[in-house]
Design an enzyme around this catalytic site. Sequence first.
Site, PDB file in Angstrom:
ATOM      1  N   TYR A   1      -6.051 -11.336  -7.094  1.00  0.00           N
ATOM      2  CA  TYR A   1      -7.410 -10.925  -7.477  1.00  0.00           C
ATOM      3  C   TYR A   1      -8.261 -12.185  -7.550  1.00  0.00           C
ATOM      4  O   TYR A   1      -7.933 -13.114  -8.290  1.00  0.00           O
ATOM      5  CB  TYR A   1      -7.432 -10.259  -8.850  1.00  0.00           C
ATOM      6  CG  TYR A   1      -6.876  -8.870  -8.934  1.00  0.00           C
ATOM      7  CD1 TYR A   1      -7.722  -7.775  -9.144  1.00  0.00           C
ATOM      8  CD2 TYR A   1      -5.507  -8.637  -8.843  1.00  0.00           C
ATOM      9  CE1 TYR A   1      -7.206  -6.488  -9.266  1.00  0.00           C
ATOM     10  CE2 TYR A   1      -4.992  -7.355  -8.957  1.00  0.00           C
ATOM     11  CZ  TYR A   1      -5.844  -6.291  -9.173  1.00  0.00           C
ATOM     12  OH  TYR A   1      -5.332  -5.021  -9.294  1.00  0.00           O
TER      13      TYR A   1
ATOM     14  N   HIS B   1      -1.147  -9.989  -3.459  1.00  0.00           N
ATOM     15  CA  HIS B   1      -2.083  -9.133  -4.191  1.00  0.00           C
ATOM     16  C   HIS B   1      -2.954  -9.950  -5.153  1.00  0.00           C
ATOM     17  O   HIS B   1      -3.210  -9.511  -6.281  1.00  0.00           O
ATOM     18  CB  HIS B   1      -1.302  -8.067  -4.952  1.00  0.00           C
ATOM     19  CG  HIS B   1      -2.069  -6.812  -5.221  1.00  0.00           C
ATOM     20  ND1 HIS B   1      -3.199  -6.775  -6.011  1.00  0.00           N
ATOM     21  CD2 HIS B   1      -1.870  -5.529  -4.800  1.00  0.00           C
ATOM     22  CE1 HIS B   1      -3.650  -5.538  -6.085  1.00  0.00           C
ATOM     23  NE2 HIS B   1      -2.863  -4.755  -5.349  1.00  0.00           N
TER      24      HIS B   1
ATOM     25  N   ASN C   1       0.827  -1.207   0.000  1.00  0.00           N
ATOM     26  CA  ASN C   1       0.000   0.000   0.000  1.00  0.00           C
ATOM     27  C   ASN C   1       0.862   1.258   0.000  1.00  0.00           C
ATOM     28  O   ASN C   1       1.995   1.242  -0.449  1.00  0.00           O
ATOM     29  CB  ASN C   1      -1.008  -0.018   1.148  1.00  0.00           C
ATOM     30  CG  ASN C   1      -2.353   0.554   0.735  1.00  0.00           C
ATOM     31  OD1 ASN C   1      -2.456   1.672   0.254  1.00  0.00           O
ATOM     32  ND2 ASN C   1      -3.402  -0.235   0.926  1.00  0.00           N
ATOM     33  N   ARG C   2       0.317   2.367   0.512  1.00  0.00           N
ATOM     34  CA  ARG C   2       0.904   3.689   0.294  1.00  0.00           C
ATOM     35  C   ARG C   2       1.634   4.238   1.511  1.00  0.00           C
ATOM     36  O   ARG C   2       1.212   4.018   2.647  1.00  0.00           O
ATOM     37  CB  ARG C   2      -0.194   4.669  -0.132  1.00  0.00           C
ATOM     38  CG  ARG C   2      -0.782   4.355  -1.502  1.00  0.00           C
ATOM     39  CD  ARG C   2      -2.027   5.179  -1.793  1.00  0.00           C
ATOM     40  NE  ARG C   2      -2.466   4.946  -3.162  1.00  0.00           N
ATOM     41  CZ  ARG C   2      -3.268   3.922  -3.515  1.00  0.00           C
ATOM     42  NH1 ARG C   2      -3.706   3.065  -2.607  1.00  0.00           N
ATOM     43  NH2 ARG C   2      -3.611   3.770  -4.782  1.00  0.00           N
TER      44      ARG C   2
ATOM     45  N   HIS D   1       3.269   0.068  -2.919  1.00  0.00           N
ATOM     46  CA  HIS D   1       3.615  -1.342  -3.153  1.00  0.00           C
ATOM     47  C   HIS D   1       5.092  -1.570  -3.466  1.00  0.00           C
ATOM     48  O   HIS D   1       5.451  -2.337  -4.360  1.00  0.00           O
ATOM     49  CB  HIS D   1       2.762  -1.914  -4.286  1.00  0.00           C
ATOM     50  CG  HIS D   1       1.319  -2.095  -3.949  1.00  0.00           C
ATOM     51  ND1 HIS D   1       0.858  -2.303  -2.671  1.00  0.00           N
ATOM     52  CD2 HIS D   1       0.209  -2.121  -4.746  1.00  0.00           C
ATOM     53  CE1 HIS D   1      -0.461  -2.441  -2.689  1.00  0.00           C
ATOM     54  NE2 HIS D   1      -0.879  -2.326  -3.926  1.00  0.00           N
TER      55      HIS D   1
ATOM     56  N   GLN E   1      -7.018  -4.618   3.143  1.00  0.00           N
ATOM     57  CA  GLN E   1      -7.448  -3.698   2.089  1.00  0.00           C
ATOM     58  C   GLN E   1      -8.397  -4.434   1.153  1.00  0.00           C
ATOM     59  O   GLN E   1      -8.063  -5.490   0.611  1.00  0.00           O
ATOM     60  CB  GLN E   1      -6.248  -3.180   1.295  1.00  0.00           C
ATOM     61  CG  GLN E   1      -6.585  -2.121   0.252  1.00  0.00           C
ATOM     62  CD  GLN E   1      -6.561  -0.710   0.800  1.00  0.00           C
ATOM     63  OE1 GLN E   1      -6.247  -0.502   1.978  1.00  0.00           O
ATOM     64  NE2 GLN E   1      -6.863   0.276  -0.028  1.00  0.00           N
TER      65      GLN E   1
ATOM     66  N   GLU F   1      -6.295  -7.793   0.800  1.00  0.00           N
ATOM     67  CA  GLU F   1      -4.857  -7.726   1.052  1.00  0.00           C
ATOM     68  C   GLU F   1      -4.584  -7.472   2.536  1.00  0.00           C
ATOM     69  O   GLU F   1      -4.663  -6.331   2.993  1.00  0.00           O
ATOM     70  CB  GLU F   1      -4.242  -6.601   0.219  1.00  0.00           C
ATOM     71  CG  GLU F   1      -4.515  -6.680  -1.272  1.00  0.00           C
ATOM     72  CD  GLU F   1      -4.290  -5.345  -1.944  1.00  0.00           C
ATOM     73  OE1 GLU F   1      -3.153  -4.828  -1.877  1.00  0.00           O
ATOM     74  OE2 GLU F   1      -5.262  -4.808  -2.520  1.00  0.00           O
TER      75      GLU F   1
ATOM     76  N   ASP G   1     -11.514   0.724  -2.567  1.00  0.00           N
ATOM     77  CA  ASP G   1     -10.065   0.651  -2.434  1.00  0.00           C
ATOM     78  C   ASP G   1      -9.763   1.207  -1.056  1.00  0.00           C
ATOM     79  O   ASP G   1      -9.164   2.269  -0.906  1.00  0.00           O
ATOM     80  CB  ASP G   1      -9.361   1.450  -3.542  1.00  0.00           C
ATOM     81  CG  ASP G   1      -7.866   1.140  -3.611  1.00  0.00           C
ATOM     82  OD1 ASP G   1      -7.390   0.320  -2.798  1.00  0.00           O
ATOM     83  OD2 ASP G   1      -7.186   1.717  -4.469  1.00  0.00           O
TER      84      ASP G   1
END
Length: 330
Positions: A168, A166, A70-71, A96, A268, A294, A236
């Site tokens: 999907y 990560h 993440n950020r 990431h 997340q 996540e 998100d």
Amino acid sequence: MKKLYDKIDGKEVYLYTISDGNLEVDICDMGARINAIRVNGIDIALGFNSIKDYMYSGTYAGATIGRVANRIAGGHFELNGTGYHLNTNDGKNHLHGGNEGFDIKLFTVLDCSENSATMQYISADGEENYPGTFELTVKFTVENNCLLIDFEGVSDKDTLWCPTNHAYFNLDGESSGDCRANLLRINADYYTPVNEGLIPTGEKRELKGTPFDFNSLKRIGTDFNCEQLQQTNGYDHNFVLNGEHAAHVESSKTGIKMDVYTDMPCIQLYTGGQLSGCNGKTIKYNQWAGFCLEPQYCPNAINMNGFDKPILKKGEERKHYINVIFNKIF
């Protein structure tokens, strides 16, 4: 089973298939990533047919994320009184792992058996401007309808570490192209509101009665038209977990059920709002083709009070896990 998947910069990239009973998973050594998850033959994980397609997609699909998921706001943090400025790859923010995160690193395969694969990557001191030579080992194990991902990290300097995977998912099947009918429950009472850069404001907000309330099973796409979700074309957002049983998902179409367990404090939820027609394994992945759950520390936790911080001390051997349990109704 090992097979050649692709080549990049003259290096061979392989897929390793691990299985047990009705669960079969393909793991790629580029990014220590999940390429496919087959539950009774139904593939429920988004993936790609080449490394070029993975990189072009910008999705991080299935990859091991590091050093920090993440950020991090402005790419800046302080540790032991020293300021660090990480590479920024998401506007002004670090996302990431930066410009060249672990998702595009070729991992060394330490061991592979019928039902497990263990991979390692050593990140040099200063890579993406993180301190310390950091050694990451990831083990994927398939057993008793479970996919267990064990992360183990150690560094020769104090550093940051927040691993995740990560993947999907789409329990209706990878080829269905739309995850919005998947039913989701998240074991959380709070989420973290974000600013326009998707950086948490520092607040933990109660989610009961809001579009973020997944305490009862509901379709992922139920509230996509709400104003709070317009910026991200769906979810998100980070949820603060109540315990290690993080989430439950199921499909009315296939009967597949999935439970996510983790020792990470947050998770997340990303519902693929930025997917834009990239070429997947069997179809083009458009908006909402799949969703991510996540496990992680709170985004930007290193810069905020009131949240667990992703600090790995020099010489400390730290472990985290993600355990995904599948059950198909017949």
